[in-house]
Design a protein around this motif. Structure first.
Motif, short mmCIF file in Angstrom:
data_model
loop_
_atom_site.label_atom_id
_atom_site.label_comp_id
_atom_site.label_asym_id
_atom_site.label_seq_id
_atom_site.Cartn_x
_atom_site.Cartn_y
_atom_site.Cartn_z
N ARG A 162 6.88 31.25 23.89
CA ARG A 162 8.27 31.20 23.48
C ARG A 162 9.23 31.36 24.66
O ARG A 162 10.42 31.05 24.53
N ALA A 163 8.74 31.81 25.81
CA ALA A 163 9.60 31.92 26.98
C ALA A 163 10.10 30.55 27.42
O ALA A 163 11.12 30.44 28.10
N GLN A 164 9.38 29.50 27.03
CA GLN A 164 9.77 28.14 27.40
C GLN A 164 10.47 27.41 26.27
O GLN A 164 10.80 26.23 26.41
N LEU A 165 10.69 28.08 25.15
CA LEU A 165 11.29 27.43 23.98
C LEU A 165 12.76 27.83 23.83
O LEU A 165 13.12 28.99 23.96
N HIS A 166 13.58 26.84 23.52
CA HIS A 166 15.00 27.06 23.30
C HIS A 166 15.42 26.28 22.06
O HIS A 166 14.98 25.14 21.85
N ALA A 167 16.28 26.88 21.25
CA ALA A 167 16.82 26.21 20.07
C ALA A 167 18.11 25.48 20.44
O ALA A 167 19.01 26.05 21.07
N ALA A 168 18.18 24.21 20.06
CA ALA A 168 19.33 23.37 20.43
C ALA A 168 20.50 23.59 19.49
O ALA A 168 20.33 23.82 18.29
N GLN A 169 21.70 23.50 20.06
CA GLN A 169 22.93 23.58 19.29
C GLN A 169 23.82 22.38 19.62
O GLN A 169 23.44 21.50 20.39
N THR A 170 24.97 22.35 19.03
CA THR A 170 26.03 21.43 19.42
C THR A 170 27.29 22.27 19.66
O THR A 170 27.36 23.41 19.18
N PRO A 171 28.28 21.76 20.42
CA PRO A 171 28.43 20.38 20.88
C PRO A 171 27.54 20.06 22.07
O PRO A 171 27.42 20.85 23.00
N GLN A 172 26.92 18.87 22.00
CA GLN A 172 26.20 18.34 23.13
C GLN A 172 27.15 17.45 23.92
O GLN A 172 28.04 16.82 23.34
N ALA A 173 26.99 17.40 25.22
CA ALA A 173 28.01 16.79 26.07
C ALA A 173 27.38 15.78 27.03
O ALA A 173 26.31 16.04 27.61
N PHE A 174 28.06 14.64 27.21
CA PHE A 174 27.50 13.55 27.99
C PHE A 174 28.61 12.78 28.72
O PHE A 174 29.77 12.77 28.29
N ARG A 175 28.20 12.10 29.79
CA ARG A 175 29.08 11.08 30.34
C ARG A 175 29.15 9.97 29.30
O ARG A 175 28.13 9.49 28.79
N PHE A 176 30.37 9.56 29.01
CA PHE A 176 30.59 8.69 27.85
C PHE A 176 29.82 7.38 27.95
O PHE A 176 29.11 6.98 27.01
N GLY A 177 29.95 6.67 29.05
CA GLY A 177 29.33 5.36 29.17
C GLY A 177 27.83 5.41 29.02
O GLY A 177 27.22 4.55 28.37
N ALA A 178 27.20 6.45 29.59
CA ALA A 178 25.74 6.55 29.55
C ALA A 178 25.23 6.79 28.14
O ALA A 178 24.27 6.15 27.69
N ILE A 179 25.85 7.71 27.41
CA ILE A 179 25.34 8.00 26.06
C ILE A 179 25.68 6.88 25.09
O ILE A 179 24.92 6.59 24.16
N ALA A 180 26.82 6.22 25.30
CA ALA A 180 27.17 5.09 24.44
C ALA A 180 26.15 3.97 24.58
O ALA A 180 25.68 3.39 23.59
N GLU A 181 25.76 3.67 25.82
CA GLU A 181 24.77 2.62 26.05
C GLU A 181 23.41 3.04 25.51
O GLU A 181 22.67 2.22 24.94
N ALA A 182 23.05 4.31 25.67
CA ALA A 182 21.76 4.79 25.15
C ALA A 182 21.71 4.66 23.63
O ALA A 182 20.68 4.26 23.06
N HIS A 183 22.81 4.99 22.95
CA HIS A 183 22.84 4.85 21.49
C HIS A 183 22.72 3.38 21.08
O HIS A 183 22.04 3.06 20.08
N ARG A 184 23.35 2.50 21.82
CA ARG A 184 23.25 1.07 21.47
C ARG A 184 21.81 0.59 21.60
O ARG A 184 21.31 -0.16 20.74
#
Length: 402
Positions: A162-184
């Motif tokens: 469990r020392a290597q485990l983390h629970a994810a939350q939001t808001p998650q943050a990205f450079r806009f162009g990169a995440i937009a292209e990844a979603h496409r």
């Protein structure tokens, strides 16, 4: 200058929350769940645009929720966007809506779930900083439980470190162009991505973590809505008091409780001289031992000359929420011979409730005279006393006594 936008994902049905309205429109401390997360994004100074992705059937509920927002932030809110069949499709719809804005190119985008209503402005700031530094990042908290991998029969196959485990939350943050292209690109991929960081990982974008917040919980099941989404044993009550006074001067009106009242005098003040909002601001700051109004808005600073006092009260209320607190009740007594406060009481309660983010029933306005005694009795000025009751997490650093 970094241009920051945010997407609030609110198109889901929330079936695990049980029967009733979609969970993002259920009541949470006098406001819809969606209102809380949206208010935090709009209040964040560095966020310039906010798009909410909704289900087409929820437009009426959405309109009712945003009608309760602080009008000072209305310019940041873009028209809502209809979501898709999955969260992934809904986020993509939000990204495309932002890409189509007739505005300067967006540098950073935050993607936040409406089901996490307790995100603070401080957490939002950390998300922006992490995106600027790393390009893709998400808030996480350490996992406290031991995690087992099991097969279909319930047999334990592996115990994770469990020392290597983390629970994810939001808001998650990205450079806009990169995440937009990844979603496409991911739109045509079979399978389900559980969050936007997973899409970034799949697209080969390095993803980093930053400090999340244990109070930034996700509302999922009916039990999560008990005690306003927070476990009652983890909250303690605090009370703060505030007092303010202003002398009368030249003028033709007063601002009292956020309401303009015609009068044959004005007040002598650096800001708009609203004794009610000033006293309430001090009362709220008192509950978290965070100084007073002069500490945060010194009268020696010219930027506050003539300032509307709703900014002070909204700031104090956000300081409470940033610590995971809940404002339970605000009580004010106004002391003056004139003007009469009674005819304006309901308008004041509504305005204070809107500023502080509470229901009107949690605001009390009383008025009295001083029977001709003292400066108020001589009609030389106006005064107000205020009390605020809040609940704060028992783990807050205010409780050094343990």
């Amino acid at each position: 200058m970094t241009v920051v936008a945010a997407i609030l994902v609110a198109a889901g049905r929330g079936n695990r929350a049980g029967p009733g309205r979609p969970k993002q429109y259920r009541d949470l401390h006098g406001r819809p769940v969606l209102w809380h997360g949206l208010s935090a994004l709009l209040a964040a100074p560095r966020v310039a645009h906010v798009v909410v992705v909704i289900h087409p059937d929820d437009r009426s509920a959405y309109d009712d929720a945003i009608a309760l927002l602080d009008v000072a932030h209305a310019a940041k809110l873009e028209p809502p966007v209809d979501g898709g069949e999955t969260r992934q499709a809904s986020v993509r719809a939000g990204l495309e809506a932002l890409a189509a804005l007739p505005a300067p190119d967006i540098d950073v985008v935050l993607i936040h779930d409406a089901a996490r209503p307790f995100a603070s402005v401080e957490l939002i700031d950390r998300a922006i900083d992490a995106a600027v530094t790393h390009g893709a990042a998400l808030p996480t908290v350490a996992v406290a439980d031991t995690i087992k991998r099991v097969d279909g029969d319930g047999r334990v196959l592996e115990t994770y470190d469990r020392a290597q485990l983390h629970a994810a939350q939001t808001p998650q943050a990205f450079r806009f162009g990169a995440i937009a292209e990844a979603h496409r690109r991911a739109a045509g991929v079979a399978g389900t991505f559980t969050d936007d960081a997973a899409i970034a990982e799949w697209a080969g974008i390095p993803v980093f973590t930053f400090a999340g917040d244990l109070r930034n919980v996700k509302l999922t099941t009916p039990a999560d809505f008990a005690h306003d989404g927070r476990p009652a044993p983890g909250l303690i009550g605090r009370t703060g008091f505030g007092y303010d006074v202003h002398a009368f001067g030249d003028g033709d009106h007063l601002i009292v409780g956020g309401v303009r009242i015609a009068h044959d005098r004005g007040v002598l003040a650096h800001s708009d001289g609203d004794v009610v909002l000033h006293a309430l601001t001090d009362a709220l700051l008192g509950t978290i031992a965070d100084g007073d109004i002069g500490t945060h808005f010194p009268p020696s600073d010219p930027q506050w000359r003539g300032a509307s006092s709703d900014r002070f009260l909204a700031y104090a209320a956000e300081r409470i929420r940033a610590r995971g607190g809940i404002i339970d009740h605000l009580d004010v007594t106004v002391v003056c011979e004139r003007p009469r406060i009674g005819p304006h009481r309901d308008a004041m309660r509504e305005r204070i409730a809107a500023i502080a983010g509470v229901r009107p029933g949690a605001v009390s306005i009383k008025a009295t005279t001083s029977e001709g005694l003292g400066f108020t009795g001589r009609r030389e000025g106006i005064a107000a006393q205020a009390a605020a009751s809040v609940r704060l997490p028992a783990t807050t650093d205010l409780d050094e006594e343990g």
